[in-house]
Scaffold this motif. Structure first.
Motif, PDB file in Angstrom:
ATOM      1  N   SER A 472       0.827  -1.214   0.000  1.00  0.00           N
ATOM      2  CA  SER A 472       0.000   0.000   0.000  1.00  0.00           C
ATOM      3  C   SER A 472       0.857   1.257   0.000  1.00  0.00           C
ATOM      4  O   SER A 472       0.490   2.257  -0.629  1.00  0.00           O
ATOM      5  CB  SER A 472      -0.933  -0.007   1.216  1.00  0.00           C
ATOM      6  N   SER A 473       1.994   1.219   0.695  1.00  0.00           N
ATOM      7  CA  SER A 473       2.862   2.400   0.719  1.00  0.00           C
ATOM      8  C   SER A 473       3.467   2.660  -0.658  1.00  0.00           C
ATOM      9  O   SER A 473       3.643   3.815  -1.068  1.00  0.00           O
ATOM     10  CB  SER A 473       3.973   2.225   1.761  1.00  0.00           C
ATOM     11  N   ASP A 474       3.781   1.586  -1.399  1.00  0.00           N
ATOM     12  CA  ASP A 474       4.317   1.758  -2.753  1.00  0.00           C
ATOM     13  C   ASP A 474       3.247   2.333  -3.677  1.00  0.00           C
ATOM     14  O   ASP A 474       3.531   3.202  -4.511  1.00  0.00           O
ATOM     15  CB  ASP A 474       4.806   0.419  -3.308  1.00  0.00           C
ATOM     16  N   ILE A 475       2.025   1.847  -3.535  1.00  0.00           N
ATOM     17  CA  ILE A 475       0.928   2.366  -4.363  1.00  0.00           C
ATOM     18  C   ILE A 475       0.699   3.845  -4.070  1.00  0.00           C
ATOM     19  O   ILE A 475       0.506   4.653  -4.995  1.00  0.00           O
ATOM     20  CB  ILE A 475      -0.358   1.550  -4.110  1.00  0.00           C
ATOM     21  N   PHE A 476       0.734   4.213  -2.789  1.00  0.00           N
ATOM     22  CA  PHE A 476       0.549   5.621  -2.419  1.00  0.00           C
ATOM     23  C   PHE A 476       1.663   6.482  -3.013  1.00  0.00           C
ATOM     24  O   PHE A 476       1.424   7.592  -3.500  1.00  0.00           O
ATOM     25  CB  PHE A 476       0.506   5.754  -0.903  1.00  0.00           C
ATOM     26  N   LEU A 477       2.895   5.978  -2.988  1.00  0.00           N
ATOM     27  CA  LEU A 477       4.024   6.714  -3.558  1.00  0.00           C
ATOM     28  C   LEU A 477       3.816   6.946  -5.047  1.00  0.00           C
ATOM     29  O   LEU A 477       3.969   8.085  -5.534  1.00  0.00           O
ATOM     30  CB  LEU A 477       5.323   5.935  -3.325  1.00  0.00           C
ATOM     31  N   ILE A 478       3.472   5.907  -5.797  1.00  0.00           N
ATOM     32  CA  ILE A 478       3.288   6.058  -7.242  1.00  0.00           C
ATOM     33  C   ILE A 478       2.111   6.977  -7.546  1.00  0.00           C
ATOM     34  O   ILE A 478       2.148   7.772  -8.494  1.00  0.00           O
ATOM     35  CB  ILE A 478       3.089   4.682  -7.908  1.00  0.00           C
ATOM     36  N   GLU A 479       1.054   6.898  -6.729  1.00  0.00           N
ATOM     37  CA  GLU A 479      -0.089   7.784  -6.939  1.00  0.00           C
ATOM     38  C   GLU A 479       0.317   9.244  -6.762  1.00  0.00           C
ATOM     39  O   GLU A 479      -0.092  10.121  -7.549  1.00  0.00           O
ATOM     40  CB  GLU A 479      -1.211   7.421  -5.970  1.00  0.00           C
ATOM     41  N   LEU A 480       1.124   9.523  -5.746  1.00  0.00           N
ATOM     42  CA  LEU A 480       1.624  10.889  -5.556  1.00  0.00           C
ATOM     43  C   LEU A 480       2.471  11.324  -6.745  1.00  0.00           C
ATOM     44  O   LEU A 480       2.361  12.469  -7.213  1.00  0.00           O
ATOM     45  CB  LEU A 480       2.457  10.971  -4.270  1.00  0.00           C
ATOM     46  N   LEU A 481       3.318  10.432  -7.226  1.00  0.00           N
ATOM     47  CA  LEU A 481       4.186  10.765  -8.354  1.00  0.00           C
ATOM     48  C   LEU A 481       3.371  11.067  -9.606  1.00  0.00           C
ATOM     49  O   LEU A 481       3.694  12.000 -10.356  1.00  0.00           O
ATOM     50  CB  LEU A 481       5.152   9.606  -8.629  1.00  0.00           C
ATOM     51  N   ILE A 482       2.324  10.298  -9.849  1.00  0.00           N
ATOM     52  CA  ILE A 482       1.501  10.530 -11.033  1.00  0.00           C
ATOM     53  C   ILE A 482       0.713  11.833 -10.896  1.00  0.00           C
ATOM     54  O   ILE A 482       0.698  12.671 -11.809  1.00  0.00           O
ATOM     55  CB  ILE A 482       0.532   9.349 -11.262  1.00  0.00           C
ATOM     56  N   THR A 483       0.079  12.031  -9.753  1.00  0.00           N
ATOM     57  CA  THR A 483      -0.798  13.188  -9.548  1.00  0.00           C
ATOM     58  C   THR A 483      -0.013  14.488  -9.551  1.00  0.00           C
ATOM     59  O   THR A 483      -0.466  15.506 -10.092  1.00  0.00           O
ATOM     60  CB  THR A 483      -1.578  13.033  -8.229  1.00  0.00           C
ATOM     61  N   HIS A 484       1.165  14.482  -8.940  1.00  0.00           N
ATOM     62  CA  HIS A 484       1.922  15.739  -8.757  1.00  0.00           C
ATOM     63  C   HIS A 484       3.248  15.731  -9.502  1.00  0.00           C
ATOM     64  O   HIS A 484       4.193  16.425  -9.087  1.00  0.00           O
ATOM     65  CB  HIS A 484       2.172  15.937  -7.254  1.00  0.00           C
ATOM     66  N   CYS A 485       3.313  14.987 -10.597  1.00  0.00           N
ATOM     67  CA  CYS A 485       4.608  14.877 -11.295  1.00  0.00           C
ATOM     68  C   CYS A 485       5.123  16.226 -11.788  1.00  0.00           C
ATOM     69  O   CYS A 485       6.326  16.491 -11.788  1.00  0.00           O
ATOM     70  CB  CYS A 485       4.519  13.872 -12.437  1.00  0.00           C
ATOM     71  N   MET A 486       4.220  17.109 -12.224  1.00  0.00           N
ATOM     72  CA  MET A 486       4.654  18.424 -12.717  1.00  0.00           C
ATOM     73  C   MET A 486       5.324  19.250 -11.622  1.00  0.00           C
ATOM     74  O   MET A 486       6.316  19.931 -11.868  1.00  0.00           O
ATOM     75  CB  MET A 486       3.478  19.181 -13.317  1.00  0.00           C
ATOM     76  N   LYS A 487       4.779  19.175 -10.408  1.00  0.00           N
ATOM     77  CA  LYS A 487       5.382  19.898  -9.285  1.00  0.00           C
ATOM     78  C   LYS A 487       6.682  19.249  -8.828  1.00  0.00           C
ATOM     79  O   LYS A 487       7.663  19.927  -8.510  1.00  0.00           O
ATOM     80  CB  LYS A 487       4.405  19.965  -8.112  1.00  0.00           C
ATOM     81  N   ILE A 488       6.698  17.933  -8.810  1.00  0.00           N
ATOM     82  CA  ILE A 488       7.861  17.210  -8.300  1.00  0.00           C
ATOM     83  C   ILE A 488       9.059  17.403  -9.225  1.00  0.00           C
ATOM     84  O   ILE A 488      10.182  17.593  -8.758  1.00  0.00           O
ATOM     85  CB  ILE A 488       7.538  15.714  -8.145  1.00  0.00           C
ATOM     86  N   PHE A 489       8.842  17.349 -10.529  1.00  0.00           N
ATOM     87  CA  PHE A 489       9.955  17.419 -11.471  1.00  0.00           C
ATOM     88  C   PHE A 489      10.210  18.837 -11.995  1.00  0.00           C
ATOM     89  O   PHE A 489      11.112  19.032 -12.789  1.00  0.00           O
ATOM     90  CB  PHE A 489       9.686  16.498 -12.677  1.00  0.00           C
ATOM     91  N   GLN A 490       9.401  19.792 -11.567  1.00  0.00           N
ATOM     92  CA  GLN A 490       9.570  21.159 -12.081  1.00  0.00           C
ATOM     93  C   GLN A 490      10.901  21.724 -11.631  1.00  0.00           C
ATOM     94  O   GLN A 490      11.208  21.704 -10.443  1.00  0.00           O
ATOM     95  CB  GLN A 490       8.431  22.046 -11.576  1.00  0.00           C
TER      96      GLN A 490
END
Length: 490
Positions: A472-490
């Motif tokens: 579940s923690s891995d799924i939550f991590l990937i969900e955050l990465l997908i949802t906020h990828c523009m902010k994370i990689f900006q």
């Protein structure tokens, strides 16, 4: 007159150590003339084994012998754990602990030899060089100008050929650095690729390299360390970094398994991380290390992912269950073989693969077969820790810092893939694939099997042995990465 190649070779080849090796003493065994009940005939040759004799007796036997004379004896203090090699060199008698390991031969330090004579011959060369040219040996790994090394001098033609195709992208793609400040004050964000006119179907990334690389510059677009392995060379070989002879008769130096770079063990520590794998050594692309594939092809992104993403975005964004539904296994295998064989020219069109889930399955298979997952074992624990912070901004900042632990090839590929998955999730009203659903599908693919995902210790493995692991923690991590990828990689 010597050819241009021969003249160049003469300017970089430094034969002093080779000439010195020819002057080194040669081994001469002192045979035992008496019968020894415990003589190990299967181990020793030429009656060089003298059984249980004292230190003084060994010295007396070798004293009148020439340089390079040796014998093997058993010491009363050895307790059967080792033999003693007594060797005459530089008018002195030297004694060494001699070990034997079944199947691996004799050794004094780290090298292995089939016979004692081979060991002595190799040792005499090293001892002679250390006696005659100690300063040169000490300077091997420091007094080297890499830009003027034999590798860079003799391989200019090779470097030009490998980088020639990148000139077409010079005016389209630039490599810039946009560092992210971490808590420790280091700026080590991998370089960001910027494209003036992004192509929406591939997320703004070209999959060729950016800019021509001149022969005097490190060639690899991504910093890839050499895969050096100790090697035994036949004939005359010399270090491609310093130009000096690889002395000795066995395990004289190291060779990169990916590009073939040859060097002394000490010199290999000074070779920069600019390995350019030989394409001939890479069989296909599935199951091959990501950095190896991109470095060998001078690419910024793996063409398998680029082609699959382009095809999916062209005709699969509104397909219900995209990435969740599986295509036929035999068709996915056929597409895998086509990509391995034909490379960028493989046909992924609807006329060849009408079921878009086959293309999606090939993309997931490529990621699943990576030897090192896209989210590497070293970066995964830090990213999981970041997701456990209470506030969303803190979580995103922590993930952003953790991404600096990824190799450059992994970093850019992950960014490209996540931006694609975000575009897929934007059509969730039709395709039924929300960010959470996509994360559930991709968590094991991007991070690796739960029992292999690194946690800094053996916790994951022990949890796996006690029953189905909680991802579940891995799924939550990937969900955050997908949802906020523009902010994370900006």
């Amino acid at each position: 007159m010597p050819s241009e190649q021969e003249a160049t070779l003469q300017s970089v080849w430094k034969p002093e150590l080779y000439r010195m090796q020819l002057e080194a003493p040669t081994p001469k065994s002192v045979p035992c003339t008496e019968f020894i009940p415990d003589q190990c005939e299967t181990l020793f040759e030429g009656y060089e084994y003298h059984g249980l004799i004292t230190h003084i007796q060994a010295v007396q036997l070798l004293d009148t012998e020439p340089e390079g004379a040796y014998l093997v004896r058993r010491s009363s203090s050895a307790n059967g754990q080792f033999y003693t090699l007594s060797l005459k060199f530089n008018n002195k008698i030297h004694h060494y602990k001699l070990y034997y390991e079944n199947g691996k031969g004799f050794y004094v330090r780290e090298k292995r030899y089939e016979t004692v004579r081979q060991l002595v011959a190799d040792g005499l060369v090293t001892m002679y060089l250390e006696l005659k040219v100690p300063t040169l040996l000490q300077r091997l790994d420091t007094a080297v100008n890499y830009q003027e090394s034999p590798y860079m001098t003799l391989n200019k033609r090779k470097l030009k050929i490998l980088s020639k195709h990148s000139t077409k992208a010079a005016n389209k793609t630039t490599i810039t650095t946009s560092p992210t400040k971490r808590g420790d004050g280091q700026n080590n964000r991998p370089p960001i690729i910027s494209v003036p006119t992004p192509a929406p179907t591939i997320g703004g990334f070209p999959y060729g390299s950016g800019g021509e690389i001149t022969p005097t510059e490190p060639l690899a677009l991504f910093e890839k360390p050499h895969a050096f392995r100790v090697n035994t060379f036949k004939g005359l070989n010399w270090c491609e970094l310093c130009g000096n002879f690889l002395w000795g008769f066995t395990q004289q130096g190291v060779k990169c398994e990916d590009c073939g770079f040859i060097a002394h063990v000490k010199c290999s520590n000074s070779v920069p991380a600019d390995c350019v794998p030989d394409l001939k050594k890479l069989r296909g692309v599935f199951g091959i290390d990501l950095t190896n594939v991109l470095a060998s092809r001078k690419a910024t992104l793996p063409f398998v992912i680029v082609k699959c993403v382009a095809e999916i975005e062209a005709r699969g964004l509104t397909c219900e269950g995209i990435y969740r539904l599986s295509g036929f296994a035999d068709e996915i295998e056929a597409l895998k073989m086509a990509l391995d064989t034909d490379g960028e020219h493989a046909d992924l069109s609807e006329s060849s693969y009408s079921n878009i889930n086959v293309v999606a399955g090939a993309l997931k298979l490529y990621l699943r077969l990576l030897p090192v997952p896209l989210i590497t074992f070293s970066a995964h624990p830090s990213m999981i820790q970041a997701t456990r912070r209470k506030q969303l901004p803190d979580q995103l900042n922590g993930i952003r810092d953790s991404l600096t632990l990824l190799p450059t090839a992994h970093y850019h590929t992950l960014q490209y893939l996540l931006e694609h998955l975000q575009r897929v999730s934007q059509h969730q009203a039709i395709n039924k694939m929300s960010a959470h659903n996509l994360a559930t599908v991709f968590a094991p693919t991007l991070i690796g099997p739960p029992h292999m995902a690194a946690t800094g210790d053996n916790m994951a493995a022990s949890q796996y042995n006690n029953g189905p692991p909680d991802i579940s923690s891995d799924i939550f991590l990937i969900e955050l990465l997908i949802t906020h990828c523009m902010k994370i990689f900006q």
